[in-house]
Scaffold this motif. Structure first.
Motif, PDB file in Angstrom:
ATOM      1  N   THR A  27       0.766  -1.201   0.136  1.00  0.00           N
ATOM      2  CA  THR A  27      -0.217  -0.105   0.010  1.00  0.00           C
ATOM      3  C   THR A  27       0.773   1.348   0.008  1.00  0.00           C
ATOM      4  O   THR A  27       2.179   1.417   0.273  1.00  0.00           O
ATOM      5  CB  THR A  27      -0.840   0.148   1.289  1.00  0.00           C
ATOM      6  OG1 THR A  27      -0.148  -0.123   2.418  1.00  0.00           O
ATOM      7  CG2 THR A  27      -2.055  -1.121   1.057  1.00  0.00           C
ATOM      8  N   TRP A  33      -8.408   6.402  -0.054  1.00  0.00           N
ATOM      9  CA  TRP A  33      -8.960   5.371   0.479  1.00  0.00           C
ATOM     10  C   TRP A  33     -10.506   5.528   0.282  1.00  0.00           C
ATOM     11  O   TRP A  33     -10.955   6.725   0.391  1.00  0.00           O
ATOM     12  CB  TRP A  33      -8.632   5.299   1.853  1.00  0.00           C
ATOM     13  CG  TRP A  33      -7.346   4.879   2.276  1.00  0.00           C
ATOM     14  CD1 TRP A  33      -6.179   5.333   2.460  1.00  0.00           C
ATOM     15  CD2 TRP A  33      -7.115   3.268   2.643  1.00  0.00           C
ATOM     16  NE1 TRP A  33      -5.176   4.511   2.853  1.00  0.00           N
ATOM     17  CE2 TRP A  33      -5.626   3.238   2.964  1.00  0.00           C
ATOM     18  CE3 TRP A  33      -7.912   2.165   2.697  1.00  0.00           C
ATOM     19  CZ2 TRP A  33      -5.256   1.980   3.481  1.00  0.00           C
ATOM     20  CZ3 TRP A  33      -7.316   1.263   3.224  1.00  0.00           C
ATOM     21  CH2 TRP A  33      -6.011   0.963   3.455  1.00  0.00           C
ATOM     22  N   ARG A  71      -7.923   9.095   8.127  1.00  0.00           N
ATOM     23  CA  ARG A  71      -6.882   8.102   7.866  1.00  0.00           C
ATOM     24  C   ARG A  71      -5.630   8.413   8.708  1.00  0.00           C
ATOM     25  O   ARG A  71      -5.429   9.472   9.186  1.00  0.00           O
ATOM     26  CB  ARG A  71      -6.481   8.083   6.410  1.00  0.00           C
ATOM     27  CG  ARG A  71      -5.965   9.364   5.928  1.00  0.00           C
ATOM     28  CD  ARG A  71      -5.789   9.361   4.520  1.00  0.00           C
ATOM     29  NE  ARG A  71      -4.768   8.505   3.941  1.00  0.00           N
ATOM     30  CZ  ARG A  71      -4.617   8.132   2.737  1.00  0.00           C
ATOM     31  NH1 ARG A  71      -5.183   8.735   1.769  1.00  0.00           N
ATOM     32  NH2 ARG A  71      -3.660   7.098   2.202  1.00  0.00           N
ATOM     33  N   CYS A  95     -13.748  -1.469   2.626  1.00  0.00           N
ATOM     34  CA  CYS A  95     -12.656  -0.645   2.513  1.00  0.00           C
ATOM     35  C   CYS A  95     -11.927  -0.936   1.023  1.00  0.00           C
ATOM     36  O   CYS A  95     -11.889  -1.946   0.836  1.00  0.00           O
ATOM     37  CB  CYS A  95     -11.528  -0.399   3.577  1.00  0.00           C
ATOM     38  SG  CYS A  95     -10.735  -2.133   4.087  1.00  0.00           S
ATOM     39  N   THR A  97      -8.518   0.849  -1.561  1.00  0.00           N
ATOM     40  CA  THR A  97      -7.707   1.791  -1.595  1.00  0.00           C
ATOM     41  C   THR A  97      -7.087   1.535  -3.173  1.00  0.00           C
ATOM     42  O   THR A  97      -7.150   0.613  -3.868  1.00  0.00           O
ATOM     43  CB  THR A  97      -6.522   1.681  -0.734  1.00  0.00           C
ATOM     44  OG1 THR A  97      -5.708   2.692  -0.876  1.00  0.00           O
ATOM     45  CG2 THR A  97      -5.823   0.382  -0.921  1.00  0.00           C
TER      46      THR A  97
END
Length: 125
Positions: A27, A33, A71, A95, A97
Motif C-alpha cells: 500500500t 481510501w 486516515r 474498504c 484503496t
C-alpha cells in the motif's frame, strides 16, 4: 496489498459505530481510501473517500453530516465514524484503496484497485 476491515457490529438507531481498515503489503500513503457498502439484495454503493493527504473528503448524500472518514498514514489505517445511525445503514462495509485518479473516480468501485473483505454493520430500529 491486503486490507483488513474490522469494527462492525450491532447498534440501535441513533447510536454510533466506528469501523476501521488496516492496509498491509504494497500500500502507499499516496493512495486514496474509500468506503463502500452493500445492503442485502442491493448493489454496492459509495459511502466516503479521503485523499492521501486527508485534505479532501467526499461523502454520499445519504451519510453526509453523519459519517466521518479519516486516515492515519503512519499506521496505514483508514477509519469511518458513523453517528446518528439509521436502519438503512445496515450493510456490509468494504474498504478500498488505490492510486488517486481524480475525484470523478472516488465514488466508483472501478476507481479502486484493492478491496478488504468487509465488515457487517447492523442497525436495529
Amino acid at each position: 496489498v491486503q486490507l483488513q476491515a474490522s469494527g462492525g457490529g450491532l447498534e440501535q438507531a441513533g447510536g454510533s459505530l466506528g469501523v476501521s481498515c488496516a492496509g498491509s503489503g504494497r500500500t502507499r500513503s499516496t493512495y486514496v481510501w474509500g468506503w463502500f457498502r452493500q445492503a442485502p439484495g442491493k448493489e454496492r454503493e459509495f459511502v466516503a473517500a479521503i485523499t492521501w493527504s486527508g485534505s479532501s473528503t467526499f461523502y454520499a448524500d445519504s451519510v453526509k453530516g453523519r459519517f466521518t472518514i479519516s486516515r492515519d498514514n503512519a499506521k496505514n489505517m483508514v477509519y469511518l465514524q458513523m453517528n446518528s445511525l439509521k436502519p438503512e445503514d445496515t450493510a456490509v462495509y468494504y474498504c478500498a484503496t488505490g492510486p488517486q485518479r481524480g475525484p470523478v473516480y472516488y465514488s466508483r468501485g472501478a476507481g479502486y484497485d484493492y478491496w478488504g473483505q468487509g465488515t457487517l454493520v447492523t442497525v436495529s430500529s
